[in-house]
Design an enzyme around this catalytic site. Structure first.
Site, short mmCIF file in Angstrom:
data_model
loop_
_atom_site.label_atom_id
_atom_site.label_comp_id
_atom_site.label_asym_id
_atom_site.label_seq_id
_atom_site.Cartn_x
_atom_site.Cartn_y
_atom_site.Cartn_z
CD GLU A 21 10.09 13.68 10.83
OE1 GLU A 21 9.25 13.10 11.40
OE2 GLU A 21 11.11 13.44 10.52
N GLY A 33 6.79 5.78 7.65
CA GLY A 33 6.00 6.80 7.68
C GLY A 33 6.04 7.72 8.96
N GLY A 35 2.98 5.36 12.84
CA GLY A 35 3.87 4.33 13.09
C GLY A 35 3.41 3.43 14.53
CE LYS A 67 -3.00 2.68 2.67
NZ LYS A 67 -2.26 4.08 2.40
CD GLN A 90 4.89 17.76 5.14
OE1 GLN A 90 3.65 17.13 5.47
NE2 GLN A 90 5.95 18.11 5.96
CB CYS A 135 12.72 10.01 8.36
SG CYS A 135 13.72 8.94 7.31
CD GLU A 182 13.19 5.08 8.53
OE1 GLU A 182 13.17 6.12 9.08
OE2 GLU A 182 13.08 5.11 7.25
C1 UN1 Z 1 17.81 9.01 2.81
O1 UN1 Z 1 18.09 9.97 3.48
O2 UN1 Z 1 18.41 8.96 1.59
O3 UN1 Z 1 11.52 8.61 4.89
C2 UN1 Z 1 16.60 8.32 2.89
C3 UN1 Z 1 12.53 8.98 4.70
C4 UN1 Z 1 13.66 7.68 5.17
C5 UN1 Z 1 14.32 7.59 3.68
C6 UN1 Z 1 15.60 8.43 3.71
N1 UN1 Z 1 12.99 6.47 5.11
O4 UN1 Z 1 13.05 9.82 4.67
#
Ligand code: UN1
Length: 505
Positions: free
Chosen positions: A397, A240, A245, A187, A343, A296, A262
């Protein structure tokens, strides 16, 4: 605050998308229409489809269940050879796919090409892992007794992926899941369905058997909930936001199945007084403003030794002022749009919070609406100075091109500030001093640490993920990706052929 942009129009160029269930492209039966809109010009509807319903998600699960016995029986090297074909097909279409990525997600074209390349590296790594899908042998306490393990797939697994890396994250979840012999329901984010469809088409063209990979595109939690809660699912891989999460983890955890989430980051970059400042500047701006800060791993906290702070801060501000903002497909553009109105509103809200908290804004801070950008979700790159560790903008964040600056005098204080957050994804230090670098590596509470390079990025062959609120479950990428999607079976093979006199068991 942002105002509504011009009306969206579907044109002859709008691509019609479908769900991919049991090897067939079918119309979703959900209530909502999903629209992929160009965030640089929201008048353009790039692609659209009817969303998946709960029923569609259940049909996808049935298809995955039906396909599993056949797919697991295919030898791992042959499974991997299908991924290898995907590598070739993706390479041939790299530019075209990167163009779709920029159109749909907004990141500038060179970054989109970089993401394509990274995803292909991951596919390549996992194609190789098919030849290394192995257990190990161990010496037994007993003579003529063979101890060994074999690895087995888990069964049906689900992958729930975000919009900000709509290619690479699909690669690093789907490839290990399939190579390990699982069947998958994917998904993707409903904001980037077009590239997800193209991704799945590559597997179809490479000859993946019917039902091994299913795609359901749906907005809201209707479809996602099925992919976490249904008892047939043996593992959930999610990337996400933190809120979602935590929910995914709790729901999957209740059933006792494997889950990897993650999530967010609040990544610090520390620049010591002996650093190569040119190198540091390049790394900071790439980390903070690259991908419009929507990653992230973005650098969101800059911890500067006070001796170099002033000059570095002004160079960053100067760089931010020189960044050309606009449509990422146009040459020379350095900063693309944010993904959508939500956003944009969230980022602008954080900027207001920062101002109220008393941080000093040095540049940016507003929506960017110059000629050619009025119909997109653009924001100016923003730098806050005089930030203190307990401010909200230092803790939460932001997921936009917003950088908070701290000034420090001693190393302990720098490390304390860098760890003073609930997140722990990645960090960076710029220094020429080897012992400081090693101390930082040891003391930084993160899953990934960079020395003299920005907080962003990752490579296929090393694990990716964080600690604290940044992640739970097994790391992704590298060998760890395969370990997450498979389980060992231990075998005791006794070939003495007679009754033993041992009391070892
Ligand atoms: C990166 O910094 O190249 O959602 C990867 C995100 C991470 C992936 C970052 N899972 O930003």
């Amino acid at each position: 605050m942002a105002t509504a942009t011009a009306t969206q129009t579907k044109t002859a160029g709008t691509v019609g998308l479908k769900q991919f269930i049991d090897g067939r492209w079918t119309q979703g039966t959900g209530k909502n229409e999903i629209r992929s809109v160009n965030p640089a010009d929201t008048r353009q509807v790039l692609a659209q489809c009817r969303g998946a319903s709960r029923q569609d998600a259940l049909r996808a699960l049935e298809a995955a269940q039906k396909a599993f016995p056949r797919w697991r029986a295919v030898p791992a090297p042959s499974r991997a050879r299908i991924i290898e074909k995907v590598v070739h097909l993706a390479r041939e279409r790299k530019e075209e796919l990167a163009r779709i990525l920029t159109l749909e997600e907004g990141k500038i074209f060179p970054e989109a090409l970089g993401e394509l390349e990274k995803g292909i590296n991951l596919l390549e790594w996992y194609a190789g892992e098919g030849l290394r899908f192995m257990g190990h042998t161990a010496p037994s306490e007993l003579p003529k007794n063979l101890l060994f393990t074999v690895r087995e797939p888990l069964g049906i697994v689900s992958a729930i992926t975000p919009w900000n890396f709509p290619w690479a994250i699909l690669c690093w979840k789907i490839a290990p899941a399939l190579v390990a012999g699982n069947t998958v329901v994917l998904k993707p984010s409903s904001l980037t369905p077009w590239l997800a469809v193209e991704f799945v088409k590559l597997f179809e063209s490479a000859g993946l058997p019917q039902g091994a990979l299913n795609l359901v595109i749906g907005a809201g939690s209707e479809v996602g909930d099925v992919l976490v809660e249904d008892e047939r699912i043996e593992a959930v891989s999610f990337t996400g936001s933190n809120e979602v999460g935590v929910r995914v983890h709790a729901l999957a955890g209740k059933r006792g199945v494997r889950v990897t989430c993650e999530m967010g980051g609040k990544n610090p970059c520390l620049v010591w007084k002996d650093a190569d400042l040119e190198l540091a500047l390049a790394g900071i701006v790439k980390g903070a403003f690259g991908s419009t800060g929507q990653r992230c791993t973005a650098t969101s906290r800059l911890i500067l030794h006070e001796e170099v702070a002033d000059s570095l801060v002004w160079q960053i501000v100067e760089f931010a002022g020189s960044l050309k903002i606009g449509d990422g497909l146009k040459p020379g553009i350095g900063l693309g749009p944010l993904i959508d109105a939500n956003q944009l509103h969230a980022v602008l809200k954080w900027i207001e919070i920062g101002k109220k908290e008393g941080a000093k804004i040095l540049c940016g801070g507003k929506r960017f609406t110059a000629e050619g950008c009025r119909n997109g979700w653009f924001v100016e790159p923003t730098v806050f100075d005089q930030v203190t560790p307990s401010m909200k903008i230092a803790q939460e964040e932001i997921f936009g091109p917003v950088l908070s600056v701290f000034r420090v005098r001693d190393f302990e204080e720098a490390v304390r500030i860098s760890n003073h957050t609930r997140f722990g994804l990645t960090s960076a230090i710029y220094t020429q001093n080897l012992s400081l670098a090693l101390r930082f590596i040891e003391e930084s509470q993160v899953g990934m640490v960079h020395v003299n390079s920005p907080t962003i990025g990752g490579e296929a062959q090393v694990p990716f993920g964080g600690v604290k609120a940044s992640g739970v479950g097994e790391r992704e990428m590298a060998k760890e990706g395969i370990l997450f999607f498979s389980k060992p079976k231990t075998v005791f093979l006794d070939y003495t052929g007679k009754k033993r006199e041992s009391n070892i068991y």
